[in-house]
Design an enzyme around this catalytic site. Sequence first.
Site, PDB file in Angstrom:
ATOM      1  N   PHE A  85      -0.491   2.439   4.270  1.00 30.66           N
ATOM      2  CA  PHE A  85      -1.724   1.856   4.793  1.00 30.66           C
ATOM      3  C   PHE A  85      -1.481   0.385   5.111  1.00 30.66           C
ATOM      4  O   PHE A  85      -0.400  -0.143   4.876  1.00 30.66           O
ATOM      5  CB  PHE A  85      -2.875   2.021   3.786  1.00 30.66           C
ATOM      6  CG  PHE A  85      -2.692   1.242   2.503  1.00 30.66           C
ATOM      7  CD1 PHE A  85      -1.866   1.720   1.495  1.00 30.66           C
ATOM      8  CD2 PHE A  85      -3.353   0.030   2.309  1.00 30.66           C
ATOM      9  CE1 PHE A  85      -1.694   1.005   0.313  1.00 30.66           C
ATOM     10  CE2 PHE A  85      -3.184  -0.692   1.129  1.00 30.66           C
ATOM     11  CZ  PHE A  85      -2.352  -0.205   0.141  1.00 30.66           C
ATOM     12  N   GLY A  86      -2.515  -0.251   5.647  1.00 31.12           N
ATOM     13  CA  GLY A  86      -2.462  -1.690   5.901  1.00 31.12           C
ATOM     14  C   GLY A  86      -1.273  -2.087   6.762  1.00 31.12           C
ATOM     15  O   GLY A  86      -1.021  -1.506   7.826  1.00 31.12           O
ATOM     16  N   TYR A  87      -0.509  -3.044   6.285  1.00 34.06           N
ATOM     17  CA  TYR A  87       0.627  -3.590   7.039  1.00 34.06           C
ATOM     18  C   TYR A  87       1.927  -2.794   6.810  1.00 34.06           C
ATOM     19  O   TYR A  87       2.999  -3.237   7.249  1.00 34.06           O
ATOM     20  CB  TYR A  87       0.859  -5.050   6.634  1.00 34.06           C
ATOM     21  CG  TYR A  87      -0.286  -5.991   6.992  1.00 34.06           C
ATOM     22  CD1 TYR A  87      -0.316  -6.642   8.228  1.00 34.06           C
ATOM     23  CD2 TYR A  87      -1.321  -6.240   6.095  1.00 34.06           C
ATOM     24  CE1 TYR A  87      -1.344  -7.501   8.559  1.00 34.06           C
ATOM     25  CE2 TYR A  87      -2.370  -7.105   6.419  1.00 34.06           C
ATOM     26  CZ  TYR A  87      -2.374  -7.727   7.652  1.00 34.06           C
ATOM     27  OH  TYR A  87      -3.397  -8.593   7.982  1.00 34.06           O
TER      28      TYR A  87
ATOM     29  N   LYS B  39      -5.112   2.503  -2.418  1.00 36.83           N
ATOM     30  CA  LYS B  39      -4.677   1.814  -3.638  1.00 36.83           C
ATOM     31  C   LYS B  39      -4.855   2.725  -4.854  1.00 36.83           C
ATOM     32  O   LYS B  39      -4.013   2.732  -5.755  1.00 36.83           O
ATOM     33  CB  LYS B  39      -5.507   0.540  -3.855  1.00 36.83           C
ATOM     34  CG  LYS B  39      -5.176  -0.613  -2.925  1.00 36.83           C
ATOM     35  CD  LYS B  39      -5.944  -1.838  -3.398  1.00 36.83           C
ATOM     36  CE  LYS B  39      -5.729  -3.066  -2.560  1.00 36.83           C
ATOM     37  NZ  LYS B  39      -6.527  -4.215  -3.035  1.00 36.83           N
TER      38      LYS B  39
ATOM     39  N   LYS C 163       8.386   3.980  -1.851  1.00 38.84           N
ATOM     40  CA  LYS C 163       7.686   2.689  -1.777  1.00 38.84           C
ATOM     41  C   LYS C 163       7.557   2.073  -3.177  1.00 38.84           C
ATOM     42  O   LYS C 163       7.733   0.866  -3.371  1.00 38.84           O
ATOM     43  CB  LYS C 163       6.291   2.860  -1.136  1.00 38.84           C
ATOM     44  CG  LYS C 163       5.501   1.539  -1.051  1.00 38.84           C
ATOM     45  CD  LYS C 163       4.160   1.665  -0.358  1.00 38.84           C
ATOM     46  CE  LYS C 163       3.397   0.341  -0.424  1.00 38.84           C
ATOM     47  NZ  LYS C 163       2.049   0.373   0.147  1.00 38.84           N
TER      48      LYS C 163
ATOM     49  N   ASP D 147      -5.865  -8.000  -5.933  1.00 41.94           N
ATOM     50  CA  ASP D 147      -5.923  -8.524  -4.581  1.00 41.94           C
ATOM     51  C   ASP D 147      -4.483  -8.656  -4.088  1.00 41.94           C
ATOM     52  O   ASP D 147      -3.594  -9.051  -4.853  1.00 41.94           O
ATOM     53  CB  ASP D 147      -6.629  -9.878  -4.556  1.00 41.94           C
ATOM     54  CG  ASP D 147      -7.152 -10.208  -3.167  1.00 41.94           C
ATOM     55  OD1 ASP D 147      -7.769  -9.335  -2.530  1.00 41.94           O
ATOM     56  OD2 ASP D 147      -6.924 -11.337  -2.698  1.00 41.94           O
ATOM     57  N   THR D 148      -4.288  -8.306  -2.828  1.00 41.39           N
ATOM     58  CA  THR D 148      -2.941  -8.338  -2.257  1.00 41.39           C
ATOM     59  C   THR D 148      -2.962  -9.118  -0.959  1.00 41.39           C
ATOM     60  O   THR D 148      -3.936  -9.036  -0.198  1.00 41.39           O
ATOM     61  CB  THR D 148      -2.448  -6.891  -1.994  1.00 41.39           C
ATOM     62  OG1 THR D 148      -2.343  -6.215  -3.243  1.00 41.39           O
ATOM     63  CG2 THR D 148      -1.100  -6.864  -1.307  1.00 41.39           C
TER      64      THR D 148
ATOM     65  N   ASN E 260     -10.612   0.736  -1.775  1.00 39.08           N
ATOM     66  CA  ASN E 260      -9.506   1.201  -0.943  1.00 39.08           C
ATOM     67  C   ASN E 260      -8.876   2.455  -1.579  1.00 39.08           C
ATOM     68  O   ASN E 260      -8.160   2.358  -2.578  1.00 39.08           O
ATOM     69  CB  ASN E 260      -8.472   0.066  -0.822  1.00 39.08           C
ATOM     70  CG  ASN E 260      -7.316   0.427   0.084  1.00 39.08           C
ATOM     71  OD1 ASN E 260      -6.971   1.603   0.220  1.00 39.08           O
ATOM     72  ND2 ASN E 260      -6.708  -0.573   0.687  1.00 39.08           N
TER      73      ASN E 260
ATOM     74  N   HIS F 185       5.458  -4.599  -4.417  1.00 32.83           N
ATOM     75  CA  HIS F 185       4.679  -5.622  -5.102  1.00 32.83           C
ATOM     76  C   HIS F 185       3.715  -4.984  -6.107  1.00 32.83           C
ATOM     77  O   HIS F 185       3.628  -5.391  -7.256  1.00 32.83           O
ATOM     78  CB  HIS F 185       3.896  -6.396  -4.030  1.00 32.83           C
ATOM     79  CG  HIS F 185       3.305  -5.495  -2.968  1.00 32.83           C
ATOM     80  ND1 HIS F 185       4.099  -4.766  -2.111  1.00 32.83           N
ATOM     81  CD2 HIS F 185       2.029  -5.128  -2.675  1.00 32.83           C
ATOM     82  CE1 HIS F 185       3.352  -4.019  -1.312  1.00 32.83           C
ATOM     83  NE2 HIS F 185       2.079  -4.220  -1.650  1.00 32.83           N
TER      84      HIS F 185
HETATM   85  P1  ITT Z   1     -10.171  -3.852  -2.119  1.00 30.07           P
HETATM   86  O1  ITT Z   1     -10.443  -5.322  -1.931  1.00 30.07           O
HETATM   87  O2  ITT Z   1     -11.407  -3.009  -2.136  1.00 30.07           O
HETATM   88  O3  ITT Z   1      -9.243  -3.575  -3.296  1.00 30.07           O
HETATM   89  P2  ITT Z   1      -8.754  -4.131   0.421  1.00 30.07           P
HETATM   90  O4  ITT Z   1      -8.115  -3.129   1.333  1.00 30.07           O
HETATM   91  O5  ITT Z   1      -9.758  -5.093   0.982  1.00 30.07           O
HETATM   92  O6  ITT Z   1      -9.346  -3.321  -0.843  1.00 30.07           O
HETATM   93  P3  ITT Z   1      -6.973  -6.362  -0.287  1.00 30.07           P
HETATM   94  O7  ITT Z   1      -8.024  -7.375  -0.001  1.00 30.07           O
HETATM   95  O8  ITT Z   1      -6.199  -6.502  -1.559  1.00 30.07           O
HETATM   96  O9  ITT Z   1      -7.568  -4.879  -0.295  1.00 30.07           O
HETATM   97  O10 ITT Z   1      -5.902  -6.194   0.863  1.00 30.07           O
HETATM   98  C1  ITT Z   1      -5.575  -7.184   1.776  1.00 30.07           C
HETATM   99  C2  ITT Z   1      -4.947  -6.580   2.983  1.00 30.07           C
HETATM  100  O11 ITT Z   1      -3.591  -6.248   2.719  1.00 30.07           O
HETATM  101  C3  ITT Z   1      -5.605  -5.315   3.523  1.00 30.07           C
HETATM  102  O12 ITT Z   1      -5.561  -5.384   4.924  1.00 30.07           O
HETATM  103  C4  ITT Z   1      -4.723  -4.205   3.020  1.00 30.07           C
HETATM  104  O13 ITT Z   1      -4.737  -3.083   3.891  1.00 30.07           O
HETATM  105  C5  ITT Z   1      -3.372  -4.888   3.016  1.00 30.07           C
HETATM  106  N1  ITT Z   1      -2.532  -4.328   1.953  1.00 30.07           N
HETATM  107  C6  ITT Z   1      -2.776  -4.343   0.624  1.00 30.07           C
HETATM  108  N2  ITT Z   1      -1.791  -3.714  -0.044  1.00 30.07           N
HETATM  109  C7  ITT Z   1      -0.906  -3.288   0.908  1.00 30.07           C
HETATM  110  C8  ITT Z   1       0.294  -2.560   0.852  1.00 30.07           C
HETATM  111  O14 ITT Z   1       0.800  -2.123  -0.285  1.00 30.07           O
HETATM  112  N3  ITT Z   1       0.919  -2.301   1.998  1.00 30.07           N
HETATM  113  C9  ITT Z   1       0.437  -2.725   3.185  1.00 30.07           C
HETATM  114  N4  ITT Z   1      -0.710  -3.407   3.323  1.00 30.07           N
HETATM  115  C10 ITT Z   1      -1.379  -3.686   2.183  1.00 30.07           C
END
Ligand code: ITT
Length: 193
Positions: free
Chosen positions: A149-151, A13, A172, A69-70, A10, A177
């Site tokens: 990104f993400g959520y 990240k 941010k 992992d998040t 990602n 977290h």
């Molecule tokens: P890697 O496993 O390759 O590190 P990933 O994007 O699959 O990358 P995760 O499994 O840790 O990463 O992420 C789980 C979900 O949470 C994924 O949809 C991310 O976009 C989202 N996410 C992670 N960190 C975030 C953040 O800081 N803000 C918003 N969404 C986040």
Amino acid sequence: MKELIFATHNPNKVVEIRSLLGENIHIISLDEAGLHDDIPEPHDTIEANAREKSSVIYGLTGKDCFGEDTGLEVIVLHGAPGVHSARYAGPQKSASDNIKLLLQNMDGIIHREAQFKTVISLLLEGKEYQFKGICKGVITLSSQGNNGFGYDPVFIPDGSDKTFAEMGLEEKNKYSHRAKAFDKLKNLLEEKR
Ligand code: ITT
């Protein structure tokens, strides 16, 4: 300077973590290390998936590395999407699909408390250290903002009235977290210097 491989695909990240770790720690991304294969996330806890990421990369390179992992945990959804956050709406790992499903599943719900949880698994000479960071907040009724990104467009951290996607990276980092977990990692590396 300390060199660490970061077990993630990602790029968002990588940007965040470079801004958090500063100049004394050199982060090598998987692409820069020539490692392009997906890392599996087969476990049912965030802790075990973080360990999976670091141990796969340590197995391939023998070098000091970390994975993280998040998950986004929504109280009224009993902790979902949680460990399944990346693939909540399906294997395509689409942020907009995930947000759409989350808002749909929370339609009409007043209690919108949630938290992001990051777990880092750091492997130094094969020994594991884990660090956790939690950021509490609420899920908005609709997407707001274009950064991050993400959520990020649907999460407002406690203490702010903006979503993460309405903030710059520096802002941010004051709440996130990921920043909390990486402060702990940074302290450990300082101690070991
Ligand atoms: P890697 O496993 O390759 O590190 P990933 O994007 O699959 O990358 P995760 O499994 O840790 O990463 O992420 C789980 C979900 O949470 C994924 O949809 C991310 O976009 C989202 N996410 C992670 N960190 C975030 C953040 O800081 N803000 C918003 N969404 C986040």
